[in-house]
Design an enzyme around this catalytic site. Sequence first.
Site, PDB file in Angstrom:
ATOM      1  N   THR A   7       0.724  -1.235   0.000  1.00 29.00           N
ATOM      2  CA  THR A   7       0.000   0.000   0.000  1.00 29.00           C
ATOM      3  C   THR A   7       0.758   1.293   0.000  1.00 29.00           C
ATOM      4  O   THR A   7       1.843   1.403   0.534  1.00 29.00           O
ATOM      5  CB  THR A   7      -0.986   0.019   1.157  1.00 29.00           C
ATOM      6  OG1 THR A   7      -2.233  -0.119   0.615  1.00 29.00           O
ATOM      7  CG2 THR A   7      -0.937   1.160   2.042  1.00 29.00           C
ATOM      8  N   LYS A  39      -8.428  -0.028  -0.011  1.00 27.12           N
ATOM      9  CA  LYS A  39      -7.858   0.378   1.270  1.00 27.12           C
ATOM     10  C   LYS A  39      -8.393   1.718   1.764  1.00 27.12           C
ATOM     11  O   LYS A  39      -7.898   2.259   2.732  1.00 27.12           O
ATOM     12  CB  LYS A  39      -6.348   0.425   1.147  1.00 27.12           C
ATOM     13  CG  LYS A  39      -5.776  -0.924   0.720  1.00 27.12           C
ATOM     14  CD  LYS A  39      -4.368  -0.795   0.241  1.00 27.12           C
ATOM     15  CE  LYS A  39      -3.922  -2.058  -0.438  1.00 27.12           C
ATOM     16  NZ  LYS A  39      -2.634  -1.886  -1.093  1.00 27.12           N
ATOM     17  N   GLY A  51      -8.283   5.775   5.245  1.00 27.39           N
ATOM     18  CA  GLY A  51      -7.413   4.888   4.481  1.00 27.39           C
ATOM     19  C   GLY A  51      -6.398   4.272   5.416  1.00 27.39           C
ATOM     20  O   GLY A  51      -6.012   4.868   6.424  1.00 27.39           O
ATOM     21  N   SER A 134       4.328   2.021   2.176  1.00 26.65           N
ATOM     22  CA  SER A 134       5.661   1.845   1.614  1.00 26.65           C
ATOM     23  C   SER A 134       6.014   2.922   0.591  1.00 26.65           C
ATOM     24  O   SER A 134       7.160   3.324   0.487  1.00 26.65           O
ATOM     25  CB  SER A 134       5.804   0.456   1.014  1.00 26.65           C
ATOM     26  OG  SER A 134       4.761   0.199   0.107  1.00 26.65           O
TER      27      SER A 134
END
Length: 182
Positions: A7, A39, A51, A134
């Site tokens: 994500t 998400k 989120g 990430s």
Amino acid sequence: MGKVRSTTIVAVRRNGQVAMAGDGQVTLGETVVKHSARKIRRLYHDRVLAGFAGSVADALALFQRFEEKLEEFRGDLKRAAVELARDWRTDRVLRRLEALMIVADLDNLLLLTGAGEVIEPDEEEQGGVLAIGSGGPYAAAAAKALLRFTDLDAATIAREALKIAASLCVYTNEHIVVESLP
């Protein structure tokens, strides 16, 4: 079993609008196991966006708790966020949850962490940006540049920032979902 990585979520405020974009990739070790995970959620009568980045099961548990707090405090996003963060930090079960959340309404943009932190972005003249996951640093940098040097709306900035993050981060893909308010 490898570490689950997934994500990038980015949220942007500009000109009375807030938008949140998330990619769909979930990676287990070095393998992509899902391309189209969702998400981002709309909560509290579609007036709040949320989120997550991190463990999906943990994030879903947090969404449920956060939604309960929103109901309890009649949509007061800041109060619900502070109460969730307090519970998250002090509750033995919640404390083990591994996820981060960005929540937003038309007036607020907040990052919630398991350490009990509720963080607002620096509001600049052009607006505000938060990003997690990430690819979060890439998306945040791209969104800030787009805010500063273009007249694009919040939803377009969020989408384009995520596309830039996906071009740099192997744990982020271009299956992008964008939600915006109003």
